[in-house]
Write a protein that holds these residues in place. Structure first.
Motif, PDB file in Angstrom:
ATOM      1  N   VAL A 122       6.043  78.961   2.331  1.00  0.00           N
ATOM      2  CA  VAL A 122       4.529  79.388   1.769  1.00  0.00           C
ATOM      3  C   VAL A 122       4.630  80.254   0.552  1.00  0.00           C
ATOM      4  O   VAL A 122       5.000  81.513   0.799  1.00  0.00           O
ATOM      5  N   GLU A 123       4.155  79.813  -0.410  1.00  0.00           N
ATOM      6  CA  GLU A 123       4.160  80.415  -1.573  1.00  0.00           C
ATOM      7  C   GLU A 123       2.819  81.248  -1.804  1.00  0.00           C
ATOM      8  O   GLU A 123       2.795  82.485  -2.409  1.00  0.00           O
ATOM      9  N   ASP A 124       1.690  80.789  -1.224  1.00  0.00           N
ATOM     10  CA  ASP A 124       0.475  81.153  -1.528  1.00  0.00           C
ATOM     11  C   ASP A 124       0.073  82.030  -0.173  1.00  0.00           C
ATOM     12  O   ASP A 124      -0.009  81.311   1.021  1.00  0.00           O
ATOM     13  N   ILE A 125       0.209  83.300  -0.262  1.00  0.00           N
ATOM     14  CA  ILE A 125      -0.023  84.160   0.894  1.00  0.00           C
ATOM     15  C   ILE A 125      -1.079  83.894   1.889  1.00  0.00           C
ATOM     16  O   ILE A 125      -1.233  84.000   3.310  1.00  0.00           O
ATOM     17  N   LYS A 126      -2.320  83.524   1.199  1.00  0.00           N
ATOM     18  CA  LYS A 126      -3.682  83.000   1.813  1.00  0.00           C
ATOM     19  C   LYS A 126      -3.474  81.859   2.858  1.00  0.00           C
ATOM     20  O   LYS A 126      -4.301  81.779   3.493  1.00  0.00           O
ATOM     21  N   LYS A 127      -2.377  81.082   2.479  1.00  0.00           N
ATOM     22  CA  LYS A 127      -2.036  79.838   3.406  1.00  0.00           C
ATOM     23  C   LYS A 127      -1.225  80.404   4.748  1.00  0.00           C
ATOM     24  O   LYS A 127      -1.037  79.552   5.715  1.00  0.00           O
ATOM     25  N   LEU A 128      -0.632  81.616   4.736  1.00  0.00           N
ATOM     26  CA  LEU A 128       0.371  81.950   5.679  1.00  0.00           C
ATOM     27  C   LEU A 128      -0.383  82.320   7.234  1.00  0.00           C
ATOM     28  O   LEU A 128       0.309  81.664   8.059  1.00  0.00           O
ATOM     29  N   GLY A 129      -1.624  82.736   7.379  1.00  0.00           N
ATOM     30  CA  GLY A 129      -2.359  82.723   8.569  1.00  0.00           C
ATOM     31  C   GLY A 129      -2.514  81.434   9.117  1.00  0.00           C
ATOM     32  O   GLY A 129      -2.362  80.973  10.303  1.00  0.00           O
ATOM     33  N   GLU A 130      -2.893  80.264   8.201  1.00  0.00           N
ATOM     34  CA  GLU A 130      -3.078  79.085   8.824  1.00  0.00           C
ATOM     35  C   GLU A 130      -1.773  78.663   9.216  1.00  0.00           C
ATOM     36  O   GLU A 130      -1.687  77.697  10.444  1.00  0.00           O
ATOM     37  N   THR A 131      -0.796  78.773   8.616  1.00  0.00           N
ATOM     38  CA  THR A 131       0.539  78.262   8.749  1.00  0.00           C
ATOM     39  C   THR A 131       0.976  78.758  10.226  1.00  0.00           C
ATOM     40  O   THR A 131       1.640  78.016  11.226  1.00  0.00           O
ATOM     41  N   ILE A 132       0.874  80.055  10.424  1.00  0.00           N
ATOM     42  CA  ILE A 132       0.991  80.535  11.964  1.00  0.00           C
ATOM     43  C   ILE A 132       0.370  80.029  12.943  1.00  0.00           C
ATOM     44  O   ILE A 132       0.937  79.645  13.913  1.00  0.00           O
ATOM     45  N   LEU A 133      -1.047  79.687  12.573  1.00  0.00           N
ATOM     46  CA  LEU A 133      -1.682  79.291  13.623  1.00  0.00           C
ATOM     47  C   LEU A 133      -1.403  77.661  14.142  1.00  0.00           C
ATOM     48  O   LEU A 133      -1.583  77.487  15.223  1.00  0.00           O
ATOM     49  N   ASN A 134      -1.144  77.040  13.032  1.00  0.00           N
ATOM     50  CA  ASN A 134      -0.691  75.754  13.064  1.00  0.00           C
ATOM     51  C   ASN A 134       0.750  75.135  13.369  1.00  0.00           C
ATOM     52  O   ASN A 134       1.501  74.197  13.352  1.00  0.00           O
ATOM     53  N   ASP A 157       3.316  75.256  15.630  1.00  0.00           N
ATOM     54  CA  ASP A 157       3.821  74.435  16.790  1.00  0.00           C
ATOM     55  C   ASP A 157       3.587  73.192  16.482  1.00  0.00           C
ATOM     56  O   ASP A 157       4.528  72.340  16.321  1.00  0.00           O
ATOM     57  N   ASN A 158       2.497  72.632  15.755  1.00  0.00           N
ATOM     58  CA  ASN A 158       2.377  71.450  15.152  1.00  0.00           C
ATOM     59  C   ASN A 158       3.077  70.844  14.197  1.00  0.00           C
ATOM     60  O   ASN A 158       3.572  69.833  13.846  1.00  0.00           O
ATOM     61  N   ILE A 159       3.210  72.146  13.128  1.00  0.00           N
ATOM     62  CA  ILE A 159       3.809  71.706  11.875  1.00  0.00           C
ATOM     63  C   ILE A 159       5.584  71.476  12.372  1.00  0.00           C
ATOM     64  O   ILE A 159       5.951  70.686  11.601  1.00  0.00           O
ATOM     65  N   ILE A 160       6.142  72.233  13.315  1.00  0.00           N
ATOM     66  CA  ILE A 160       7.475  71.988  13.582  1.00  0.00           C
ATOM     67  C   ILE A 160       7.971  70.864  14.184  1.00  0.00           C
ATOM     68  O   ILE A 160       9.050  70.307  14.245  1.00  0.00           O
ATOM     69  N   LYS A 161       6.880  70.164  14.904  1.00  0.00           N
ATOM     70  CA  LYS A 161       7.180  69.166  15.863  1.00  0.00           C
ATOM     71  C   LYS A 161       8.164  68.203  15.125  1.00  0.00           C
ATOM     72  O   LYS A 161       8.902  67.339  15.823  1.00  0.00           O
ATOM     73  N   SER A 162       7.855  67.570  13.995  1.00  0.00           N
ATOM     74  CA  SER A 162       8.449  66.686  13.419  1.00  0.00           C
ATOM     75  C   SER A 162       9.821  66.814  12.420  1.00  0.00           C
ATOM     76  O   SER A 162      10.330  66.393  11.809  1.00  0.00           O
ATOM     77  N   MET A 163       9.945  68.289  12.535  1.00  0.00           N
ATOM     78  CA  MET A 163      11.107  69.003  11.763  1.00  0.00           C
ATOM     79  C   MET A 163      12.413  69.138  12.555  1.00  0.00           C
ATOM     80  O   MET A 163      12.393  69.542  13.725  1.00  0.00           O
ATOM     81  N   PRO A 164      13.558  68.942  11.679  1.00  0.00           N
ATOM     82  CA  PRO A 164      14.843  69.314  12.485  1.00  0.00           C
ATOM     83  C   PRO A 164      15.270  70.615  12.848  1.00  0.00           C
ATOM     84  O   PRO A 164      14.904  71.443  11.669  1.00  0.00           O
ATOM     85  N   ALA A 165      15.489  71.209  13.790  1.00  0.00           N
ATOM     86  CA  ALA A 165      15.837  72.582  13.990  1.00  0.00           C
ATOM     87  C   ALA A 165      17.235  72.794  13.723  1.00  0.00           C
ATOM     88  O   ALA A 165      18.080  71.785  13.611  1.00  0.00           O
ATOM     89  N   GLY A 166      17.300  73.926  13.281  1.00  0.00           N
ATOM     90  CA  GLY A 166      18.943  74.241  13.178  1.00  0.00           C
ATOM     91  C   GLY A 166      19.333  73.976  11.687  1.00  0.00           C
ATOM     92  O   GLY A 166      18.409  73.504  10.767  1.00  0.00           O
ATOM     93  N   MET A 167      20.671  74.030  11.204  1.00  0.00           N
ATOM     94  CA  MET A 167      21.025  73.931  10.030  1.00  0.00           C
ATOM     95  C   MET A 167      21.921  72.394  10.111  1.00  0.00           C
ATOM     96  O   MET A 167      22.597  72.078  11.163  1.00  0.00           O
ATOM     97  N   LYS A 168      22.027  71.709   8.879  1.00  0.00           N
ATOM     98  CA  LYS A 168      22.650  70.614   8.916  1.00  0.00           C
ATOM     99  C   LYS A 168      23.930  70.888   8.284  1.00  0.00           C
ATOM    100  O   LYS A 168      23.971  71.727   7.191  1.00  0.00           O
ATOM    101  N   SER A 169      25.164  70.353   8.936  1.00  0.00           N
ATOM    102  CA  SER A 169      26.339  70.954   8.309  1.00  0.00           C
ATOM    103  C   SER A 169      27.041  69.481   7.928  1.00  0.00           C
ATOM    104  O   SER A 169      27.020  68.588   8.664  1.00  0.00           O
ATOM    105  N   ASN A 170      27.866  69.854   6.885  1.00  0.00           N
ATOM    106  CA  ASN A 170      28.701  68.718   6.526  1.00  0.00           C
ATOM    107  C   ASN A 170      30.114  68.749   7.087  1.00  0.00           C
ATOM    108  O   ASN A 170      30.877  67.697   6.686  1.00  0.00           O
TER     109      ASN A 170
END
Length: 170
Positions: free
Chosen positions: A121-133, A135-148
């Protein structure tokens, strides 16, 4: 609980600390917010905070947090990834005198693009919206670290096994 860390860089990150405090003050965020303020000069009035926490306490807070918000320092966002959490990364920016250049912006965006496991989040004004959403944002994201490491070890094992097979055939 939301845990925010701005790291230990000597320039203040008042923009993030104050924004989180205002989200709490105005009731946009109702859950507990704990902030590690580092060298920021703004002192939150509506959030629990400390300038610094010992490593063990940081680990505990990150583990217990529903959301971890960090600055763009790799150490700060790698720890939540190691625990299996997707951090929200608000990189420090040169134009706000938060760092000596924009390397946190560039690095955070590169990690987000390559790994897909942090929210920048570069634009701080979008942080509140990011926090509120969040759980929906992370649904399709890989958790943790990818390791080679696993891939490397498998490839090395094939090479070593191949070397011994060739020797045994002679």
């Amino acid at each position: 609980m939301i845990f925010v860390t701005v790291g230990t860089h000597e320039q203040p990150f008042n923009r993030l600390v104050k924004y989180m405090d205002m989200l709490k003050k105005h009731g946009r965020i109702n859950e507990e917010i704990i902030i590690q303020t580092g060298f920021s000069t703004y002192e939150p009035q509506f959030c629990e905070w400390s300038k610094l926490y010992p490593y063990e306490k940081m680990t505990e807070l990150i583990s217990e947090a529903r959301i971890v918000i960090t600055h763009g320092g790799p150490s700060s966002f790698i720890m939540p990834l190691q625990i299996g959490k997707i951090p929200v990364v608000v990189p420090r920016q040169f134009r706000y005198n938060e760092h000596v250049n924009n390397h946190q912006v560039e690095f955070s965006n590169a990690v987000a693009e390559r790994q897909g496991n942090i929210i920048v989040v570069e634009d701080i004004k979008k942080l509140g919206e990011t926090i509120l959403n969040y759980d929906n944002i992370i649904k399709s994201m890989p958790a943790g670290m990818k390791s080679n490491n696993v891939k490397f070890n498998c490839e090395l094992e094939k090479i070593v096994s191949g070397m011994f097979r060739k020797k045994g055939k002679k």
